[in-house]
Design an enzyme around this catalytic site. Structure first.
Site, PDB file in Angstrom:
ATOM      1  N   ILE A  28       9.765   3.775   2.574  1.00 55.44           N
ATOM      2  CA  ILE A  28       9.847   4.881   1.616  1.00 55.44           C
ATOM      3  C   ILE A  28       8.891   4.563   0.476  1.00 55.44           C
ATOM      4  O   ILE A  28       9.192   3.739  -0.383  1.00 55.44           O
ATOM      5  CB  ILE A  28      11.272   5.089   1.067  1.00 55.44           C
ATOM      6  CG1 ILE A  28      12.265   5.347   2.197  1.00 55.44           C
ATOM      7  CG2 ILE A  28      11.279   6.262   0.088  1.00 55.44           C
ATOM      8  CD1 ILE A  28      13.709   5.546   1.716  1.00 55.44           C
ATOM      9  N   ASP A  29       7.742   5.201   0.485  1.00 50.34           N
ATOM     10  CA  ASP A  29       6.811   5.027  -0.627  1.00 50.34           C
ATOM     11  C   ASP A  29       7.142   6.086  -1.668  1.00 50.34           C
ATOM     12  O   ASP A  29       7.226   7.278  -1.359  1.00 50.34           O
ATOM     13  CB  ASP A  29       5.370   5.186  -0.149  1.00 50.34           C
ATOM     14  CG  ASP A  29       4.378   4.813  -1.229  1.00 50.34           C
ATOM     15  OD1 ASP A  29       4.737   3.986  -2.084  1.00 50.34           O
ATOM     16  OD2 ASP A  29       3.260   5.350  -1.228  1.00 50.34           O
ATOM     17  N   ASP A  53       5.532   0.791   4.865  1.00 50.33           N
ATOM     18  CA  ASP A  53       6.303   1.132   3.667  1.00 50.33           C
ATOM     19  C   ASP A  53       7.301   2.203   4.094  1.00 50.33           C
ATOM     20  O   ASP A  53       6.921   3.361   4.300  1.00 50.33           O
ATOM     21  CB  ASP A  53       5.400   1.653   2.557  1.00 50.33           C
ATOM     22  CG  ASP A  53       6.122   1.710   1.209  1.00 50.33           C
ATOM     23  OD1 ASP A  53       7.365   1.679   1.210  1.00 50.33           O
ATOM     24  OD2 ASP A  53       5.452   1.776   0.171  1.00 50.33           O
ATOM     25  N   THR A  92       9.919   5.315  -3.920  1.00 48.91           N
ATOM     26  CA  THR A  92      11.378   5.206  -3.911  1.00 48.91           C
ATOM     27  C   THR A  92      11.997   5.789  -5.177  1.00 48.91           C
ATOM     28  O   THR A  92      13.057   6.425  -5.134  1.00 48.91           O
ATOM     29  CB  THR A  92      11.818   3.736  -3.737  1.00 48.91           C
ATOM     30  OG1 THR A  92      11.274   3.227  -2.522  1.00 48.91           O
ATOM     31  CG2 THR A  92      13.325   3.631  -3.675  1.00 48.91           C
ATOM     32  N   GLU A 125       7.499  -3.907   3.574  1.00 47.17           N
ATOM     33  CA  GLU A 125       7.867  -4.087   2.167  1.00 47.17           C
ATOM     34  C   GLU A 125       9.180  -4.840   2.022  1.00 47.17           C
ATOM     35  O   GLU A 125       9.280  -5.810   1.261  1.00 47.17           O
ATOM     36  CB  GLU A 125       7.979  -2.741   1.467  1.00 47.17           C
ATOM     37  CG  GLU A 125       8.403  -2.904   0.026  1.00 47.17           C
ATOM     38  CD  GLU A 125       8.454  -1.610  -0.733  1.00 47.17           C
ATOM     39  OE1 GLU A 125       8.580  -1.672  -1.966  1.00 47.17           O
ATOM     40  OE2 GLU A 125       8.366  -0.544  -0.104  1.00 47.17           O
ATOM     41  N   ASP A 183       1.406  -0.285   0.421  1.00 48.60           N
ATOM     42  CA  ASP A 183       1.124   0.913  -0.371  1.00 48.60           C
ATOM     43  C   ASP A 183      -0.178   1.587   0.054  1.00 48.60           C
ATOM     44  O   ASP A 183      -0.348   2.789  -0.154  1.00 48.60           O
ATOM     45  CB  ASP A 183       1.010   0.559  -1.860  1.00 48.60           C
ATOM     46  CG  ASP A 183       2.311   0.051  -2.450  1.00 48.60           C
ATOM     47  OD1 ASP A 183       3.320   0.762  -2.336  1.00 48.60           O
ATOM     48  OD2 ASP A 183       2.313  -1.065  -3.009  1.00 48.60           O
TER      49      ASP A 183
END
Length: 299
Positions: A93-94, A91, A96, A70, A221
């Site tokens: 930190i999905d 990702d 955020t 990302e 994602d």
């Protein structure tokens, strides 16, 4: 690529993901940055730090592998094309926005493709100590125990997780969400919205919700979570206005994930009807395709 080789990849990367989760648990102060001047689009030093660590350590072990991350995609303002080479889609930190608000609905998501096929998925929520994993053809697991979807087939009994966050910044997506929601809301048992795509998919996989839908996402994602859903016996299909009900495309990851194909088809049938009604109206402001900018972040 043999199952044993993919298992070796899992054995190598899984401890890296778990260590990254420990890093998140030590965070005391969060200073989010606004990306591209868009107030809805935030990033933290931890997004960058975790992605950098994961990519660097995987590169050391597998220098020939490729990456779609990302933050590196945002830095380049483009998403790398998916090739047949082993490609890690990350990702860091999905969710955020949840992370910034200290809501424990956030996770680290890592997927692997080989020959453009999803073969491995890891989703880890360190706050809940929940580790979801899957290897193609070997089932899906939560903390080492095999999981399956709810198996529900009746729409009126289903819990629907509908991710509508992107409607804040995109008028066309907002119209798409709202028109479909109006058509669905009286036909389901309940509606949720968690703000974390990877966990939303995993919640379908373990039966906490029955259907999850989101349009306007990015590969990172969905790369891990969609595999986890299908390995748990679920159904994943394209949910965009143009390709509604067709085969899911990881590089344009609009999706509807359901506990069963029978249930997913019921949702798709209603959405097709709603889409036709909306597009038949004069001057309908309706999203024609998977339109988005790389600098926009879903959650």
């Amino acid at each position: 690529m043999s199952c044993s080789e993919i298992q070796n990849y899992m054995n190598f990367v899984l401890p890296l993901v778990l260590d990254s989760g420990k890093e998140l648990l030590t965070v005391e102060e969060i200073n989010p940055e606004i990306k591209g001047g868009n107030i809805w689009d935030v990033v933290t030093i931890y997004d960058r730090k975790i992605e950098q660590i994961l990519i660097e350590k995987i590169k050391e072990e597998y220098p020939e592998h490729k990456f779609i991350g990302e933050e590196e995609s945002a830095d380049k303002n483009t998403i790398s094309q998916l090739t047949s080479l082993p490609t890690w889609i990350i990702d860091p930190i999905d969710g955020t926005a949840n992370f910034v608000k200290r809501m424990p609905l956030t996770c680290i998501s890592v997927g692997l493709t080989i020959n453009k096929e999803q073969v491995l998925g890891i989703v880890y929520n360190p706050y809940a100590k929940e580790l979801f994993t899957a290897i193609r053809g070997q089932g899906a697991y939560l903390n080492g125990k095999k999981i399956t979807t709810s198996g529900l087939t009746e729409m009126n009994k289903s819990i629907f997780n509908y991710e509508i966050s992107l409607g804040v910044k995109n008028l066309q997506l907002r119209n798409l969400y709202m028109s479909r929601l109006q058509g669905l809301i009286t036909k389901v048992s309940g509606i949720r919205s968690y703000g974390c795509a990877a966990l939303g998919l995993c919640y379908v996989a373990c039966g906490r919700v029955d259907v999850y839908q989101c349009d306007g996402l990015y590969p990172w994602d969905a790369a891990a979570g969609t595999l986890i859903v299908t390995e748990a016996g679920g159904f994943v299909t394209d949910s965009s206005a143009v390709r509604l009900g067709k085969e899911f495309d990881l590089m344009q990851p609009n999706f509807l994930a359901a506990s069963t194909k029978q249930l997913g088809d019921q949702y798709i049938a209603i959405e097709k009807m709603v889409d036709q009604e909306v597009t038949s109206k004069p001057q309908a402001n309706f999203i024609p395709s998977n339109c988005k900018l790389i600098t926009e972040k879903t959650q």
